[in-house]
Design an enzyme around this catalytic site. Structure first.
Site, PDB file in Angstrom:
ATOM      1  N   LYS A   1     -47.683  45.312   6.091  1.00  9.95           N
ATOM      2  CA  LYS A   1     -47.604  45.822   7.571  1.00  9.95           C
ATOM      3  C   LYS A   1     -48.239  47.503   7.759  1.00  9.95           C
ATOM      4  O   LYS A   1     -49.363  47.678   7.313  1.00  9.95           O
ATOM      5  CB  LYS A   1     -47.032  45.070   7.865  1.00  9.95           C
ATOM      6  CG  LYS A   1     -46.786  43.846   7.377  1.00  9.95           C
ATOM      7  CD  LYS A   1     -45.307  43.048   7.903  1.00  9.95           C
ATOM      8  CE  LYS A   1     -45.429  41.326   8.107  1.00  9.95           C
ATOM      9  NZ  LYS A   1     -45.146  41.168   6.492  1.00  9.95           N
TER      10      LYS A   1
ATOM     11  N   TYR B   1     -36.908  36.744   9.408  1.00  8.31           N
ATOM     12  CA  TYR B   1     -37.555  36.130   8.328  1.00  8.31           C
ATOM     13  C   TYR B   1     -37.934  34.662   7.558  1.00  8.31           C
ATOM     14  O   TYR B   1     -36.403  34.518   7.197  1.00  8.31           O
ATOM     15  CB  TYR B   1     -38.245  37.641   7.329  1.00  8.31           C
ATOM     16  CG  TYR B   1     -39.421  37.358   6.667  1.00  8.31           C
ATOM     17  CD1 TYR B   1     -40.864  36.153   7.036  1.00  8.31           C
ATOM     18  CD2 TYR B   1     -39.406  37.279   5.827  1.00  8.31           C
ATOM     19  CE1 TYR B   1     -42.192  36.479   5.587  1.00  8.31           C
ATOM     20  CE2 TYR B   1     -40.326  37.227   3.994  1.00  8.31           C
ATOM     21  CZ  TYR B   1     -42.017  37.229   4.993  1.00  8.31           C
ATOM     22  OH  TYR B   1     -43.034  37.135   3.844  1.00  8.31           O
TER      23      TYR B   1
ATOM     24  N   ASP C   1     -33.999  44.875   8.844  1.00 13.57           N
ATOM     25  CA  ASP C   1     -35.410  44.918   8.572  1.00 13.57           C
ATOM     26  C   ASP C   1     -36.308  45.615   9.877  1.00 13.57           C
ATOM     27  O   ASP C   1     -36.506  45.235  11.104  1.00 13.57           O
ATOM     28  CB  ASP C   1     -36.063  43.414   8.109  1.00 13.57           C
ATOM     29  CG  ASP C   1     -37.593  43.144   8.338  1.00 13.57           C
ATOM     30  OD1 ASP C   1     -38.717  44.335   8.183  1.00 13.57           O
ATOM     31  OD2 ASP C   1     -38.051  42.095   7.667  1.00 13.57           O
TER      32      ASP C   1
END
Length: 401
Positions: A204, A107, A179
Site C-alpha cells: 500500500k 483485515y 497493523d
C-alpha cells in the site's frame, strides 16, 4: 535521522556499489565465501549476513533498514505480503493453549488466521471492540499472550488507544501487535506509544504504485529474531530483490504522496457527508468522529481512506454507482497513486440481501482510496455517479469521462 534522509539515503551504502544513486538489485539466490571460516560466520549470523536470499539479501536489507528507521524500530523483516507479516508475528508469539485478543473487524486474512487456521492448533481467540480499552481489559485471561490491533482498521476506521492498551498488556507479559498500514509510519508511530510489533502491508502506501505485494514487521531485534528463526525462515514467505527495489523506489515519494492524500481526502469526506444521497460517512479525521480527541493525539494526519453508505440503496443501486464512476478504478487494496472504489457487495452473490452481521462491516459499505488526482476531478466524478445510482435509466445511458 530526518525523514528526507531516511527516504533518500539511509542504508544505501553507495560506496559499496560503485556510487550508484539507485539501489542495486542483487538478484542472487546464494552468496559465496572465500573460505570455510567466512561461510561459518555468515551461517551463524544469517539474520544480518547475506548467505541464502531466503534469509538475507542486500537489496532487501536496505529496505529493512529504511522501514525500521521510519517506524523508530531496532529492526525490520520484510515479507511476501502483509498477511504473511501478520501471520509470522502471531505464530511466533503464541502456542497451543494460548489466547489472542483481536479487534473485532480486522483485515479478513487476520480473521482467517485466528478463526480458521490457528484455532485448529489449540490457539483460542476473542474479537472485541478495541475502541474501548475497557473491553480489551475485560477480554484478557491468564492464557492471553498477544493483543492484535488495527488502528484505524481498514473499513470503518475505529481507532484504538495504543498507549492505554500497551499499558494494560506490558505488566501482564502480553505482547502487542498493531497493523499500521492505514496510517503509514508518517502519520502514526505505534512503537513510540508502547506497542511491541508493528506490521504493514507494504503493498500500500510504502510502495505506492500498485505493482508489488509485500509486507513488513518492525520491532525490537530480540522479537524479530524470534520471528526470523521461527516462521520467517520455516515458511519462507519472502519478497524477491526486485520487489524490494520497487518499494525502495516508491519510498522516494512517500512524503509527497502522503501530503497529497492528506490534503485531498478530507475534502472528499466533507463532500460525501453533505450529499443528500449519502446516509453515512466513515472517516477517521472527520470533525464529528467519536474518537476525534484520540485521533488528534495519536495520528499526525489523514491517510486516503474514506467509506460511506448510500441512502436506501440495495445492491443494484450500489453497483450502478460504482459502475458509473470514471475516475475511480474498481479494485481491492489501497495506497497507490490511483483512486479506487471497493464495494462490499462485490463479495456477495448478486441480489443477496444486505444483512448486517455482528462484529462485521456493514454490507452496504463502499470504500474509497483517494489517490493523487485533483480533488475537484474526484468530487465531480462522485457527484455524477451518485446521480446515476438513483436513476437506472441514466446509468444505462453511460457517463462521459
Amino acid at each position: 535521522m530526518d525523514l528526507d534522509w531516511i527516504l533518500n539515503h539511509h542504508g544505501e551504502e553507495r560506496q559499496r556499489y560503485f556510487g550508484a544513486v539507485a539501489p542495486p538489485v542483487l538478484q542472487s539466490s546464494i552468496f559465496t565465501f572465500p573460505d570455510v571460516a567466512a561461510m561459518r560466520a555468515a551461517a551463524a549470523h544469517e539474520f544480518d549476513a547475506p548467505f541464502y536470499t531466503r534469509g538475507s539479501n542486500p537489496t532487501v536489507h536496505m529496505l529493512r533498514q529504511k522501514l525500521a528507521a521510519l517506524e523508530g524500530a531496532e529492526d525490520c523483516l520484510v515479507f511476501a505480503s502483509g498477511a504473511a507479516a501478520i501471520a509470522a508475528a502471531v505464530i511466533a508469539c503464541v502456542a497451543a493453549g494460548d489466547h489472542v485478543v483481536c479487534v473485532q473487524k480486522p483485515y479478513s486474512w487476520t480473521r482467517a488466521l485466528l478463526a480458521d487456521l490457528l484455532a485448529r492448533f489449540g490457539v483460542a481467540y476473542s474479537f472485541v471492540d478495541a475502541s474501548d480499552s475497557a473491553e480489551v481489559a475485560a477480554a484478557l485471561t491468564p492464557q492471553t499472550r498477544l493483543i492484535v490491533l488495527e488502528s484505524p482498521n481498514s473499513l470503518t476506521f475505529e481507532v484504538q488507544d495504543l498507549a492505554a492498551i500497551a499499558a494494560l498488556a506490558r505488566p501482564r507479559g502480553i505482547l502487542t501487535l498493531c497493523d499500521n498500514s492505514h496510517a503509514s509510519p508518517l502519520n502514526q508511530s505505534p512503537l513510540a506509544l508502547g506497542i511491541d510489533l508493528v506490521a504493514h502491508s507494504a503493498t500500500k502506501y510504502l510502495n505506492g504504485h500498485s505493482d508489488v505485494v509485500a509486507g513488513a514487521l518492525c520491532g525490537s531485534r530480540a522479537l524479530l529474531e524470534r520471528v526470523f528463526h521461527g516462521p520467517f525462515m520455516t515458511l519462507g514467505a519472502i519478497p524477491g530483490p526486485h520487489d524490494a527495489a520497487l518499494i525502495l523506489r516508491g519510498l522516494r515519494t512517500l512524503k509527497l504522496r502522503m501530503q497529497r492524500v492528506a490534503e485531498t481526502t478530507p475534502r472528499i469526506a466533507a463532500f460525501l457527508a453533505a450529499h443528500p444521497r449519502v446516509a453515512r460517512v466513515w472517516f477517521a479525521h472527520a470533525p464529528d468522529h467519536p474518537q476525534r480527541a484520540l485521533v488528534a493525539r495519536q495520528m499526525r494526519a489523514s491517510s486516503g481512506l474514506v467509506s460511506f453508505a448510500l441512502k436506501d440503496a440495495d445492491g443494484a443501486a450500489i453497483a450502478r454507482f460504482c459502475d458509473a464512476l470514471q475516475r475511480f478504478l474498481l479494485a481491492v487494496s489501497w495506497g497507490g497513486y490511483e483512486s479506487l472504489v471497493c464495494p462490499l457487495v462485490a463479495f456477495l452473490p448478486a441480489g443477496a440481501p444486505l444483512l448486517q452481521q455482528p462484529g462485521r462491516a456493514p454490507p452496504q459499505l463502499i470504500r474509497l482510496s483517494i489517490g493523487l488526482e485533483d480533488a475537484e476531478v474526484l468530487i465531480a466524478d462522485l457527484e455524477q455517479a451518485l446521480d446515476r445510482a438513483c436513476d437506472p435509466a441514466a446509468a444505462r445511458a453511460g457517463a462521459a469521462p
